[in-house]
Design an enzyme around this catalytic site. Sequence first.
Site, mmCIF file in Angstrom:
data_model
loop_
_atom_site.group_PDB
_atom_site.id
_atom_site.type_symbol
_atom_site.label_atom_id
_atom_site.label_comp_id
_atom_site.label_asym_id
_atom_site.label_seq_id
_atom_site.Cartn_x
_atom_site.Cartn_y
_atom_site.Cartn_z
ATOM 1 N N ALA A 19 13.614 0.510 -5.275
ATOM 2 C CA ALA A 19 13.756 1.392 -6.440
ATOM 3 C C ALA A 19 15.186 1.899 -6.547
ATOM 4 O O ALA A 19 15.797 1.877 -7.626
ATOM 5 C CB ALA A 19 12.778 2.557 -6.345
ATOM 6 N N GLY A 52 2.013 -8.424 0.314
ATOM 7 C CA GLY A 52 1.146 -9.305 -0.454
ATOM 8 C C GLY A 52 1.511 -9.578 -1.883
ATOM 9 O O GLY A 52 1.218 -10.654 -2.396
ATOM 10 N N HIS A 261 -4.692 2.770 3.606
ATOM 11 C CA HIS A 261 -4.850 1.325 3.422
ATOM 12 C C HIS A 261 -5.999 0.850 4.300
ATOM 13 O O HIS A 261 -6.048 1.183 5.484
ATOM 14 C CB HIS A 261 -3.563 0.595 3.798
ATOM 15 C CG HIS A 261 -3.515 -0.825 3.300
ATOM 16 N ND1 HIS A 261 -4.313 -1.816 3.810
ATOM 17 C CD2 HIS A 261 -2.778 -1.398 2.324
ATOM 18 C CE1 HIS A 261 -4.058 -2.947 3.165
ATOM 19 N NE2 HIS A 261 -3.120 -2.724 2.267
ATOM 20 N N ARG A 277 -7.596 -10.103 1.862
ATOM 21 C CA ARG A 277 -8.876 -10.028 1.157
ATOM 22 C C ARG A 277 -8.772 -10.668 -0.222
ATOM 23 O O ARG A 277 -9.708 -11.291 -0.697
ATOM 24 C CB ARG A 277 -9.325 -8.558 1.039
ATOM 25 C CG ARG A 277 -9.851 -8.004 2.368
ATOM 26 C CD ARG A 277 -10.108 -6.506 2.268
ATOM 27 N NE ARG A 277 -8.859 -5.763 2.220
ATOM 28 C CZ ARG A 277 -8.583 -4.776 1.372
ATOM 29 N NH1 ARG A 277 -9.484 -4.391 0.496
ATOM 30 N NH2 ARG A 277 -7.413 -4.163 1.403
ATOM 31 N N GLU A 398 8.345 5.367 -4.875
ATOM 32 C CA GLU A 398 7.314 6.186 -4.234
ATOM 33 C C GLU A 398 7.719 7.652 -4.111
ATOM 34 O O GLU A 398 6.870 8.541 -4.076
ATOM 35 C CB GLU A 398 7.000 5.620 -2.832
ATOM 36 C CG GLU A 398 5.788 6.251 -2.172
ATOM 37 C CD GLU A 398 5.460 5.627 -0.811
ATOM 38 O OE1 GLU A 398 6.086 4.614 -0.448
ATOM 39 O OE2 GLU A 398 4.573 6.168 -0.120
#
Lengths: 648, 248
Positions: A19, A52, A261, A277, A398
């Site tokens: 960021a 991911g 998480h 997943r 964040e």
Amino acid sequence: MKPDSMIATDVLVIGGGLAGERAAIAAAEAGLDVLILSLVPPRRSHSCAAQGGMQAALGNCVKADGDSPTLHFLDTVRGSDWGADQEVVQIFAEQAPVAVRELAHYGTPWTRVRPGTNRYHIKGETVEIDEREENAGLIMHRDFGGTAKWRACYAGAGTGHSALYALDSVVAKLGIRVWDRAEAVALIHDGSRCHGAAVRCLRTGSHSAVLAKSTVIATGGYGRVYGQYTTNATINEGGGAAIALATGVVPLANMEAVQFHPTALSPSGILVTEGCRGDGGYLLDKNLDRFMVDAEPEKQELASRDVVSRHMMRCIRDGRGVDSEFGPHLWLDIRHLGIEHLTTKLREVWDICRDFVGVDPSKELVPVRPTQHYSMGGIRVNKDGEAYNMAGLFAVGEAGCWDMHGFNRLGGNSLAETIVTGMVIGRCAAERAAGSSIDVPTSLAFDAIAAAESRANAWLSRDGAGPSVFDIRDRMAETMIAKVGIFRTGSELTEAVETLRQLLGECGEAVLQSRGPGMNPELSFAIRLEGMLKLALVTAMGAAARTESRGAHYRTDFPMRNDAEWLNRTLARWPDGAAEPILEYEPVGLIDLPPGHRGYGADERVEMRRSVEVYNGSVDTEQTRLGRLPPGGPTGSQLKWGSWRNVT
Amino acid sequence: MGFLEERDLTDGRRLKFEIFRFNPEDSESAPHLDVFEIDEQPYMSLYIALNVIRETLDPSLMFDFACRSAICGSCGMLVNGRPALGCKTLTSALPETIRLHPLPVFKLVGDLSVDTGVWFREMVENTEAWIHAQQAFDPDGQEERMPDEVAQKIYESDRCIECGCCIAACGLANIEDGFLGAAGLNRICRFALDPRDSRDDSEWFEVVATERGVFGCIGLMACDDVCPKELPLLEHYAWLRRRALRAS
């Protein structure tokens, strides 16, 4: 005072992750002088640990057919449990595809669509799907939790790393200055306008001041207030949020919204991506039962993170966890994905399992348990990214609460947020800087340096038999994980607040063992500790006050979402010299998609009493009253009212 | 079967750490080794061990960790003389006496902490390690296509985390200022592979085919032995040499 201890720049960016670097690029491209401060060399920022994927509705593969920013908007608002600012979500969803494509232009090696037959694992079944020839070589997607389509763009399981290296290469190309091993320890401000920051050098321990027309905080989250019970890097101590809170006027928003998480490695807490997943991995209990199939028949393992984490903790509480010397855990099963998949598309997961628990995930189960991961809350900013009550101060990624996540962030939305906020807010910060001058007495800067030095010296001169800073940190962390965790109740939160208050008092009596010159790692940590304790206290007090369950904030004594009383955002200010923060509340923003069922998780809730129209009518006045600065465009001007009706 | 041979550490060894100490900011500090003893714990990495030492024995001990998951590259150090990442080095794989030094080549910050950030930024600037694009980014356009096989290849070399282990292990980088080393050459390889980069062979030749580049390497290949990310450095070298020869 050394002559070089004060410098000036147009835009000061505090934090060299995705960021911050994207915001710096926006300012440099506008022809401005930019300086990035970073605790570590930028490529070591915690953005590099994102694995991911990055959400953007490109709709390139078959399972992404029909995807659009509108569907991304819907998923994100539902994921937030209606806590998000829907106008901000709209801006985000529209810009996310630009962000991903821009990273491709900068060099990120996104995984691409392979035309022809591809084999996927979906909801427990192996499926063969023909990817279309006309989409060959476009950016590929994988599935993630809480989304209607496959939307996460990825580079193996090193998406954050590849994105950060691409972005940092542009920072180098543009010649943007970086001071690494430099920490902003206070903002320089006059109570309503920010003029830069006081900086401590983590090589030498010396202080200096950077005056700036715009200051952008990009310091990430504050997971380390949970000590070792976090996936976060050791550097995620919430420095940016702490110095914003220390201004006395800038509010932190929704600090009680803390994401856990589902799949952190047990016991180390190292992240194992949701992509496991997404690519078809299972969660198993000690009997090797796929408990998520019963718990969430529709989404199964791919419900939102807050929902999956709660199901996992219930499973452990029901005695279905696997006992270990480090406490109970559950299993992640990715054996069936096959060794080729595991060593390419999940390469970093493979390495982590081998290196940190000695597990071969193609043959063995991976021990996982929910662990603190992300801060939905942060420095409250308007839609231009400018902090409430403080002109010239911006927050991205964040560290900020823009607020596109509400009370639960969807996986892959934070990487997209870093680039989108860097682009959008970086541009606003650049415009603000271009149109202003540094009009400030130098005494303001020298006073800030002197104050920072005197805080450090106070630590070094304190003698006696006080507690150690590491001991206070450990007690803070144990309190946070035990009482401000996944399941919360009023009585435990009250106890947590009491303990944290006491620790804040003890912080003023703690004594260092190390007095030597230089950066002194113990002193460096001590300087951050008060700020960390205040962030922890704001989090616990916000959680104690919010008597409902929304997203990741779950109260066992108030298990329902309450849209009649709590469809709002917590704002916490800590006035100068006050013993405690003040909590206030503002509307979440204009509501386009009315509150409803998320499509997963519990369906019971207390409905709104007011109409959406009446609610929306109060937004502007309420937010202005609480310190929101006027943004460039009127509230709601970027909402596409009712666009979601065409797709639902 | 798993990867770790020794998982049961219930016999609990007493570990002896011999750690290089020097604080350049302290005029009274002189380089020396300090000795610390701690009890071994299951799954104890050097990240855990060094924090135990700092928090219970000597809080002035300087070292660098960030992600503690072998992805950020902060914690390169010499472990019994061999460059390695502290976070993924488990004490169970080491003898009872563990000697730690800072990585050579890089400027010392203090104790085990070295300045890799400035070294790598210079390397990136010297080799212009960024995409030299032919066209400006079009925010309204679709992304340029790329076969997935090409993306995978770039990704494989993009995985370098710039920890500096290969540089510290390099016989030449230790005596020759400015040698790009395996990390530098791998970075060049990453961009030379990338069809988005418009530099042609003759331009790459300028960067690669010098004494500081691929023809400086004396072939000891310790870099390939120590790379914590197991990058195919040998292959990348060979590819760059072939390309450089072709261009010449």
